[in-house]
Design a protein around this motif. Structure first.
Motif, PDB file in Angstrom:
ATOM      1  N   ASP A 191       4.302   1.780  -3.604  1.00 10.59           N
ATOM      2  CA  ASP A 191       3.197   2.723  -3.700  1.00 10.59           C
ATOM      3  C   ASP A 191       2.475   2.684  -2.363  1.00 10.59           C
ATOM      4  OD1 ASP A 191       0.911   4.195  -4.166  1.00 10.59           O
ATOM      5  OD2 ASP A 191       0.708   3.488  -6.220  1.00 10.59           O
ATOM      6  N   VAL A 192       2.822   3.617  -1.495  1.00 14.18           N
ATOM      7  CA  VAL A 192       2.292   3.622  -0.134  1.00 14.18           C
ATOM      8  C   VAL A 192       0.779   3.770  -0.124  1.00 14.18           C
ATOM      9  CG1 VAL A 192       2.367   4.793   2.097  1.00 14.18           C
ATOM     10  CG2 VAL A 192       4.458   4.526   0.762  1.00 14.18           C
ATOM     11  N   GLN A 193       0.239   4.557  -0.993  1.00 13.95           N
ATOM     12  CA  GLN A 193      -1.196   4.806  -1.010  1.00 13.95           C
ATOM     13  C   GLN A 193      -1.987   3.542  -1.363  1.00 13.95           C
ATOM     14  OE1 GLN A 193      -1.593   8.085  -3.705  1.00 13.95           O
ATOM     15  NE2 GLN A 193      -1.200   9.602  -2.111  1.00 13.95           N
ATOM     16  N   CYS A 194      -1.437   2.713  -2.220  1.00  6.55           N
ATOM     17  CA  CYS A 194      -2.133   1.482  -2.625  1.00  6.55           C
ATOM     18  C   CYS A 194      -1.730   0.278  -1.781  1.00  6.55           C
ATOM     19  CB  CYS A 194      -1.858   1.182  -4.095  1.00  6.55           C
ATOM     20  SG  CYS A 194      -2.566   2.400  -5.204  1.00  6.55           S
ATOM     21  N   GLY A 195      -0.722   0.425  -0.948  1.00  8.92           N
ATOM     22  CA  GLY A 195      -0.282  -0.675  -0.097  1.00  8.92           C
ATOM     23  C   GLY A 195       0.563  -1.713  -0.815  1.00  8.92           C
ATOM     24  N   LEU A 196       1.180  -1.351  -1.925  1.00 12.93           N
ATOM     25  CA  LEU A 196       2.016  -2.290  -2.649  1.00 12.93           C
ATOM     26  C   LEU A 196       3.390  -2.379  -1.994  1.00 12.93           C
ATOM     27  CD1 LEU A 196       1.156  -1.238  -6.302  1.00 12.93           C
ATOM     28  CD2 LEU A 196       0.243  -3.164  -5.005  1.00 12.93           C
ATOM     29  N   ALA A 197       3.976  -3.551  -2.013  1.00 13.19           N
ATOM     30  CA  ALA A 197       5.275  -3.773  -1.380  1.00 13.19           C
ATOM     31  C   ALA A 197       6.403  -3.617  -2.389  1.00 13.19           C
ATOM     32  CB  ALA A 197       5.321  -5.164  -0.775  1.00 13.19           C
ATOM     33  N   THR A 198       7.610  -3.477  -1.873  1.00 15.11           N
ATOM     34  CA  THR A 198       8.796  -3.396  -2.708  1.00 15.11           C
ATOM     35  C   THR A 198       9.098  -4.769  -3.295  1.00 15.11           C
ATOM     36  OG1 THR A 198       9.709  -1.673  -1.307  1.00 15.11           O
ATOM     37  CG2 THR A 198      11.260  -2.864  -2.686  1.00 15.11           C
ATOM     38  N   VAL A 199       9.486  -4.796  -4.553  1.00 15.38           N
ATOM     39  CA  VAL A 199       9.878  -6.036  -5.214  1.00 15.38           C
ATOM     40  C   VAL A 199      11.362  -6.250  -4.947  1.00 15.38           C
ATOM     41  CG1 VAL A 199      10.096  -7.204  -7.429  1.00 15.38           C
ATOM     42  CG2 VAL A 199       8.129  -5.719  -6.980  1.00 15.38           C
ATOM     43  N   ILE A 200      11.703  -7.413  -4.404  1.00 12.49           N
ATOM     44  CA  ILE A 200      13.100  -7.716  -4.092  1.00 12.49           C
ATOM     45  C   ILE A 200      13.705  -8.480  -5.268  1.00 12.49           C
ATOM     46  CG2 ILE A 200      14.647  -8.936  -2.532  1.00 12.49           C
ATOM     47  CD1 ILE A 200      12.515  -8.571  -0.370  1.00 12.49           C
ATOM     48  N   ALA A 201      14.882  -8.077  -5.666  1.00 10.21           N
ATOM     49  CA  ALA A 201      15.558  -8.711  -6.798  1.00 10.21           C
ATOM     50  C   ALA A 201      15.974 -10.137  -6.445  1.00 10.21           C
ATOM     51  CB  ALA A 201      16.793  -7.903  -7.187  1.00 10.21           C
ATOM     52  N   LEU A 202      15.872 -11.031  -7.415  1.00 14.37           N
ATOM     53  CA  LEU A 202      16.244 -12.427  -7.218  1.00 14.37           C
ATOM     54  C   LEU A 202      17.702 -12.560  -6.792  1.00 14.37           C
ATOM     55  CD1 LEU A 202      15.441 -15.373  -7.349  1.00 14.37           C
ATOM     56  CD2 LEU A 202      16.004 -15.354  -9.776  1.00 14.37           C
ATOM     57  N   ARG A 203      18.577 -11.714  -7.343  1.00 14.98           N
ATOM     58  CA  ARG A 203      19.998 -11.785  -6.983  1.00 14.98           C
ATOM     59  C   ARG A 203      20.235 -11.430  -5.516  1.00 14.98           C
ATOM     60  NH1 ARG A 203      20.922  -6.949 -10.791  1.00 14.98           N
ATOM     61  NH2 ARG A 203      20.481  -5.228  -9.388  1.00 14.98           N
ATOM     62  N   THR A 204      19.274 -10.743  -4.904  1.00 11.56           N
ATOM     63  CA  THR A 204      19.352 -10.439  -3.475  1.00 11.56           C
ATOM     64  C   THR A 204      18.896 -11.639  -2.652  1.00 11.56           C
ATOM     65  OG1 THR A 204      18.889  -8.113  -3.917  1.00 11.56           O
ATOM     66  CG2 THR A 204      18.526  -8.882  -1.670  1.00 11.56           C
ATOM     67  N   LEU A 205      17.874 -12.319  -3.110  1.00 13.35           N
ATOM     68  CA  LEU A 205      17.305 -13.437  -2.357  1.00 13.35           C
ATOM     69  C   LEU A 205      18.102 -14.726  -2.464  1.00 13.35           C
ATOM     70  CD1 LEU A 205      13.482 -13.077  -2.974  1.00 13.35           C
ATOM     71  CD2 LEU A 205      14.750 -12.608  -0.890  1.00 13.35           C
ATOM     72  N   GLN A 206      18.706 -14.994  -3.597  1.00 13.33           N
ATOM     73  CA  GLN A 206      19.395 -16.263  -3.799  1.00 13.33           C
ATOM     74  C   GLN A 206      20.460 -16.561  -2.747  1.00 13.33           C
ATOM     75  OE1 GLN A 206      20.439 -15.931  -7.967  1.00 13.33           O
ATOM     76  NE2 GLN A 206      18.880 -17.455  -8.518  1.00 13.33           N
ATOM     77  N   PRO A 207      21.368 -15.638  -2.421  1.00  8.45           N
ATOM     78  CA  PRO A 207      22.364 -15.942  -1.389  1.00  8.45           C
ATOM     79  C   PRO A 207      21.725 -16.173  -0.016  1.00  8.45           C
ATOM     80  CG  PRO A 207      23.041 -14.025  -2.654  1.00  8.45           C
ATOM     81  CD  PRO A 207      21.644 -14.349  -3.059  1.00  8.45           C
ATOM     82  N   LEU A 208      20.683 -15.435   0.287  1.00 13.29           N
ATOM     83  CA  LEU A 208      19.994 -15.614   1.565  1.00 13.29           C
ATOM     84  C   LEU A 208      19.350 -16.985   1.636  1.00 13.29           C
ATOM     85  CD1 LEU A 208      18.819 -14.522   4.246  1.00 13.29           C
ATOM     86  CD2 LEU A 208      16.882 -13.706   2.892  1.00 13.29           C
ATOM     87  N   LEU A 209      18.627 -17.359   0.602  1.00 11.38           N
ATOM     88  CA  LEU A 209      17.948 -18.650   0.593  1.00 11.38           C
ATOM     89  C   LEU A 209      18.934 -19.815   0.593  1.00 11.38           C
ATOM     90  CD1 LEU A 209      15.052 -17.866  -1.892  1.00 11.38           C
ATOM     91  CD2 LEU A 209      14.930 -18.029   0.604  1.00 11.38           C
ATOM     92  N   ALA A 210      20.101 -19.622  -0.001  1.00  6.13           N
ATOM     93  CA  ALA A 210      21.118 -20.674  -0.029  1.00  6.13           C
ATOM     94  C   ALA A 210      21.682 -20.947   1.362  1.00  6.13           C
ATOM     95  CB  ALA A 210      22.244 -20.292  -0.983  1.00  6.13           C
TER      96      ALA A 210
END
Length: 56
Positions: free
Chosen positions: A11-30
């Motif tokens: 929501d650009v007007q409110c300044g909210l960020a995109t929620v990243i899926a856990l399945r996207t972050l897990q390989p990166l964090l590993a």
């Protein structure tokens, strides 16, 4: 705006960020080297620390 799992939520007007899926972050964090990350963040924080001549 409501949160919908699995969808891009911005929501650009409110300044909210995109929620990243856990399945996207897990390989990166590993793949992250925790010690290298610690040194990088610690060095960055130390560089930002104001110099002081006073003892604490």
């Amino acid at each position: 705006m409501t949160y919908e799992p699995g969808h891009q939520n911005t929501d650009v007007q409110c300044g909210l960020a995109t929620v990243i899926a856990l399945r996207t972050l897990q390989p990166l964090l590993a793949r992250i080297d925790g010690d290298a990350l610690d040194r990088a963040v610690g060095g960055w924080l130390a560089d930002r620390r104001p110099e002081s001549t006073e003892l604490r």
